[in-house]
Design a protein around this motif. Structure first.
Motif, PDB file in Angstrom:
ATOM      1  N   GLU A 299       0.816  -1.215   0.000  1.00 11.72           N
ATOM      2  CA  GLU A 299       0.000   0.000   0.000  1.00 11.72           C
ATOM      3  C   GLU A 299       0.850   1.265   0.000  1.00 11.72           C
ATOM      4  OE1 GLU A 299      -3.150   0.072  -0.394  1.00 11.72           O
ATOM      5  OE2 GLU A 299      -3.867  -1.928   0.139  1.00 11.72           O
TER       6      GLU A 299
ATOM      7  N   LYS B 111     -10.843  -5.170  21.967  1.00 11.62           N
ATOM      8  CA  LYS B 111     -12.096  -5.773  21.501  1.00 11.62           C
ATOM      9  C   LYS B 111     -12.313  -5.471  20.018  1.00 11.62           C
ATOM     10  CE  LYS B 111     -13.674  -6.289  25.964  1.00 11.62           C
ATOM     11  NZ  LYS B 111     -12.961  -7.409  26.614  1.00 11.62           N
ATOM     12  N   PHE B 112     -11.258  -5.619  19.280  1.00 12.86           N
ATOM     13  CA  PHE B 112     -11.322  -5.299  17.860  1.00 12.86           C
ATOM     14  C   PHE B 112     -10.961  -6.559  17.086  1.00 12.86           C
ATOM     15  CE2 PHE B 112      -9.930  -3.642  13.821  1.00 12.86           C
ATOM     16  CZ  PHE B 112     -10.689  -2.497  13.623  1.00 12.86           C
ATOM     17  N   GLN B 113     -11.816  -6.915  16.140  1.00 13.04           N
ATOM     18  CA  GLN B 113     -11.629  -8.161  15.393  1.00 13.04           C
ATOM     19  C   GLN B 113     -10.886  -7.869  14.087  1.00 13.04           C
ATOM     20  OE1 GLN B 113     -15.455  -9.809  14.619  1.00 13.04           O
ATOM     21  NE2 GLN B 113     -14.703 -11.441  13.279  1.00 13.04           N
ATOM     22  N   ILE B 114      -9.624  -8.299  14.029  1.00 14.34           N
ATOM     23  CA  ILE B 114      -8.786  -7.941  12.884  1.00 14.34           C
ATOM     24  C   ILE B 114      -8.961  -8.922  11.735  1.00 14.34           C
ATOM     25  CG2 ILE B 114      -6.396  -7.685  12.111  1.00 14.34           C
ATOM     26  CD1 ILE B 114      -5.785  -6.681  14.994  1.00 14.34           C
ATOM     27  N   LYS B 115      -9.194  -8.377  10.546  1.00 18.93           N
ATOM     28  CA  LYS B 115      -9.404  -9.239   9.378  1.00 18.93           C
ATOM     29  C   LYS B 115      -8.279  -9.151   8.359  1.00 18.93           C
ATOM     30  CE  LYS B 115     -14.388  -9.498   9.694  1.00 18.93           C
ATOM     31  NZ  LYS B 115     -15.666  -9.246   9.025  1.00 18.93           N
ATOM     32  N   HIS B 116      -7.633  -8.030   8.326  1.00 20.68           N
ATOM     33  CA  HIS B 116      -6.548  -7.874   7.366  1.00 20.68           C
ATOM     34  C   HIS B 116      -5.525  -6.883   7.910  1.00 20.68           C
ATOM     35  CE1 HIS B 116      -4.508  -6.207   3.724  1.00 20.68           C
ATOM     36  NE2 HIS B 116      -4.443  -7.498   3.454  1.00 20.68           N
TER      37      HIS B 116
ATOM     38  N   THR C 233      -2.077  -4.483   7.242  1.00 19.66           N
ATOM     39  CA  THR C 233      -1.119  -3.836   6.351  1.00 19.66           C
ATOM     40  C   THR C 233       0.077  -3.457   7.210  1.00 19.66           C
ATOM     41  OG1 THR C 233      -2.881  -2.918   4.977  1.00 19.66           O
ATOM     42  CG2 THR C 233      -0.727  -1.857   4.829  1.00 19.66           C
TER      43      THR C 233
ATOM     44  N   SER D  50      -3.666   2.540   3.291  1.00 27.32           N
ATOM     45  CA  SER D  50      -4.610   1.570   2.739  1.00 27.32           C
ATOM     46  C   SER D  50      -5.935   2.228   2.361  1.00 27.32           C
ATOM     47  CB  SER D  50      -4.847   0.435   3.730  1.00 27.32           C
ATOM     48  OG  SER D  50      -5.406   0.924   4.924  1.00 27.32           O
TER      49      SER D  50
ATOM     50  N   LEU E 103      -6.187   1.115  14.008  1.00 25.53           N
ATOM     51  CA  LEU E 103      -7.257   0.133  13.853  1.00 25.53           C
ATOM     52  C   LEU E 103      -8.341   0.778  13.002  1.00 25.53           C
ATOM     53  CD1 LEU E 103      -7.659  -1.212  17.521  1.00 25.53           C
ATOM     54  CD2 LEU E 103      -6.270  -2.139  15.660  1.00 25.53           C
ATOM     55  N   ILE E 104      -8.673   0.141  11.905  1.00 23.94           N
ATOM     56  CA  ILE E 104      -9.646   0.709  10.971  1.00 23.94           C
ATOM     57  C   ILE E 104     -10.853  -0.210  10.911  1.00 23.94           C
ATOM     58  CG2 ILE E 104     -10.069   1.390   8.576  1.00 23.94           C
ATOM     59  CD1 ILE E 104      -6.976   1.654   8.273  1.00 23.94           C
ATOM     60  N   CYS E 105     -12.000   0.305  11.295  1.00 22.65           N
ATOM     61  CA  CYS E 105     -13.209  -0.524  11.225  1.00 22.65           C
ATOM     62  C   CYS E 105     -13.780  -0.467   9.815  1.00 22.65           C
ATOM     63  CB  CYS E 105     -14.250  -0.078  12.233  1.00 22.65           C
ATOM     64  SG  CYS E 105     -15.742  -1.092  12.117  1.00 22.65           S
ATOM     65  N   GLU E 106     -13.933  -1.643   9.205  1.00 29.95           N
ATOM     66  CA  GLU E 106     -14.397  -1.702   7.814  1.00 29.95           C
ATOM     67  C   GLU E 106     -15.881  -1.387   7.713  1.00 29.95           C
ATOM     68  OE1 GLU E 106     -13.809  -5.746   6.542  1.00 29.95           O
ATOM     69  OE2 GLU E 106     -15.190  -6.536   8.040  1.00 29.95           O
TER      70      GLU E 106
ATOM     71  N   ARG F   8      -9.082   4.210  14.928  1.00 28.84           N
ATOM     72  CA  ARG F   8      -8.477   4.515  16.218  1.00 28.84           C
ATOM     73  C   ARG F   8      -6.961   4.435  16.094  1.00 28.84           C
ATOM     74  NH1 ARG F   8      -9.942   0.420  20.665  1.00 28.84           N
ATOM     75  NH2 ARG F   8     -11.916   0.648  19.559  1.00 28.84           N
TER      76      ARG F   8
ATOM     77  N   LEU G   6      -3.602   3.798  17.819  1.00 36.56           N
ATOM     78  CA  LEU G   6      -3.184   3.142  19.053  1.00 36.56           C
ATOM     79  C   LEU G   6      -2.331   4.086  19.884  1.00 36.56           C
ATOM     80  CD1 LEU G   6      -2.419  -0.367  17.544  1.00 36.56           C
ATOM     81  CD2 LEU G   6      -4.377   0.272  18.961  1.00 36.56           C
TER      82      LEU G   6
ATOM     83  N   GLU H 158      -1.546  -0.727   9.633  1.00 35.94           N
ATOM     84  CA  GLU H 158      -2.975  -0.435   9.554  1.00 35.94           C
ATOM     85  C   GLU H 158      -3.742  -1.741   9.639  1.00 35.94           C
ATOM     86  OE1 GLU H 158      -3.389   1.955   5.981  1.00 35.94           O
ATOM     87  OE2 GLU H 158      -1.718   3.245   6.592  1.00 35.94           O
ATOM     88  N   LEU H 159      -4.506  -1.883  10.705  1.00 31.93           N
ATOM     89  CA  LEU H 159      -5.196  -3.145  10.952  1.00 31.93           C
ATOM     90  C   LEU H 159      -6.675  -2.975  10.673  1.00 31.93           C
ATOM     91  CD1 LEU H 159      -3.355  -3.950  14.316  1.00 31.93           C
ATOM     92  CD2 LEU H 159      -2.628  -4.464  11.969  1.00 31.93           C
ATOM     93  N   LEU H 160      -7.128  -3.667   9.650  1.00 31.65           N
ATOM     94  CA  LEU H 160      -8.514  -3.543   9.219  1.00 31.65           C
ATOM     95  C   LEU H 160      -9.355  -4.622   9.866  1.00 31.65           C
ATOM     96  CD1 LEU H 160     -10.299  -2.050   7.025  1.00 31.65           C
ATOM     97  CD2 LEU H 160      -9.923  -4.077   5.632  1.00 31.65           C
ATOM     98  N   GLY H 161     -10.543  -4.251  10.303  1.00 38.23           N
ATOM     99  CA  GLY H 161     -11.404  -5.255  10.920  1.00 38.23           C
ATOM    100  C   GLY H 161     -12.704  -4.650  11.392  1.00 38.23           C
ATOM    101  N   ARG H 162     -13.183  -5.172  12.523  1.00 37.77           N
ATOM    102  CA  ARG H 162     -14.450  -4.685  13.044  1.00 37.77           C
ATOM    103  C   ARG H 162     -14.304  -4.235  14.482  1.00 37.77           C
ATOM    104  NH1 ARG H 162     -19.811  -6.281  10.360  1.00 37.77           N
ATOM    105  NH2 ARG H 162     -19.021  -6.604   8.247  1.00 37.77           N
ATOM    106  N   CYS H 163     -14.784  -3.046  14.736  1.00 35.70           N
ATOM    107  CA  CYS H 163     -14.762  -2.537  16.101  1.00 35.70           C
ATOM    108  C   CYS H 163     -15.873  -3.223  16.893  1.00 35.70           C
ATOM    109  CB  CYS H 163     -14.916  -1.018  16.114  1.00 35.70           C
ATOM    110  SG  CYS H 163     -16.582  -0.454  15.783  1.00 35.70           S
TER     111      CYS H 163
ATOM    112  N   GLN I 288     -19.456  -5.673  15.543  1.00 35.31           N
ATOM    113  CA  GLN I 288     -19.228  -7.116  15.451  1.00 35.31           C
ATOM    114  C   GLN I 288     -20.527  -7.911  15.457  1.00 35.31           C
ATOM    115  OE1 GLN I 288     -16.309  -8.219  18.468  1.00 35.31           O
ATOM    116  NE2 GLN I 288     -14.919  -6.707  17.589  1.00 35.31           N
TER     117      GLN I 288
END
Ligand SMILES: [Zn+2]
Ligand SMILES: [Zn+2]
Ligand SMILES: [Zn+2]
Ligand SMILES: [Zn+2]
Lengths: 165, 165
Positions: free
Chosen positions: A99, A147-152, A154, B100, B119-122, B128, B130, B156-161, B165
């Motif tokens: 990226e 409490k953050f669910q990481i999916k991908h 970078t 990203s 932390l990036i919520c998709e 957020r 860190l 950069e961590l993509l996921g769900r806050c 969820q």
DNA sequence: GATCTAATGTTATGTTATAACATATCTTTA
DNA sequence: TAAAGATATGTTATAACATAACATTAGATC
């Protein structure tokens, strides 16, 4: 120019490893083919060609450079052609997008569970994909603590490799 | 509309916190001013306006959206105007670029030593930063193990806050 | 206030990526 | 194997992101 060039027949040019590794592309293509078969996806000529070009570079490739290389072995190549193939290869974990460079790199270990974490040398532009994820523990901790669910992820670390220090 | 709007005089519109935090922008501007003074750099009107717009969003802003917001409070705004201001603010650690997303975010802790890990919520697009770098140990280890000198990190961590969820 | 430097204005262009729809190819099944 | 459906690719156009180059203005220094 070695036997490999002849073996690769009509698309010889783009299918030769730029670092002259023996059998490098052939093995990577076998590897990629297996990955696609397992996923029930088709490893078409286009995808094969794009993969081979990216892989042969052993370094990040820009989409439009890829486009122009691809044009030399194929007709009717437009940006969408390249981006679609790259999207597919990314979805199979066969290439990664860097990226911070807007460039694409063949995955060095597509059959191993990993996340694509990179060391990028700002000087020689060499990029190393970390073989084992040194961040996986930190990532687990963040998931729990925040409490953050990481999916991908970078993770691209820019700096200087040992040769360039 | 509160007192703050009046206080902010001519540029009130863009200088109001979109989440209605009391004194949010004013404090951030003071903060940014100090950072620039220490660095011996000028915190010009343009830079102030760009910073305020980015900060007010509390979320990643696209350069061209910034451009159009900026245009409403200033004349002669072109892409270069925006990108130059962003480059400056990045150089001072006042905003970060999210590679990203191709978007820019006000730094939540510009006076603290940190690297900008996100932390990036998709889902809700909330980002957020860190507060403490959970990766700094891993990064140190990588530097030693790989003999690689790291100068800048893109994490950069993509996921769900938790809300999504 | 003349000179130098840094910042911004201005115009143009370069780079990266996707949308939308037509056509071709592959797969499935009658 | 022919028809139907699904997937992949071709094709044209445009959107989105970013920088180059040079002119002008504003701030700092003398
Ligand atoms: Zn090779
Ligand atoms: Zn990989
Ligand atoms: Zn606020
Ligand atoms: Zn920050």
């Amino acid at each position: 120019m070695t036997d490999r060039l002849q073996e690769s027949s009509k698309n010889a040019l783009s299918f030769a490893c730029k670092r002259n590794h023996a059998l490098c592309i052939e093995e990577a293509l076998e590897h990629a083919k297996r990955v696609c078969e397992r996923a029930g996806e088709r490893f078409t000529d286009l995808r094969k060609q794009v993969f081979a070009i990216v892989w042969a570079e052993h370094k990040p490739v820009k989409a439009y450079d890829l486009l122009s290389e691809l044009s030399s072995i194929r007709k009717g190549v437009a940006p969408a052609t390249v981006y679609r193939a790259l999207d597919f290869l990314k979805s199979q974990g066969l290439v990664h997008k860097l990226e911070s460079l807007n460039a694409y790199l063949g995955c060095s270990q597509p059959e191993t569970e990993h996340h694509g974490h990179f060391l990028i040398c700002e000087c020689c532009e060499e990029v190393r994909e970390l073989a084992f994820a040194p961040f996986s523990q930190s990532i687990d901790e963040i998931e729990k603590a925040q409490k953050f669910q990481i999916k991908h992820t970078t993770i691209e670390l820019l700096g200087r490799c040992i040769k360039c220090q």
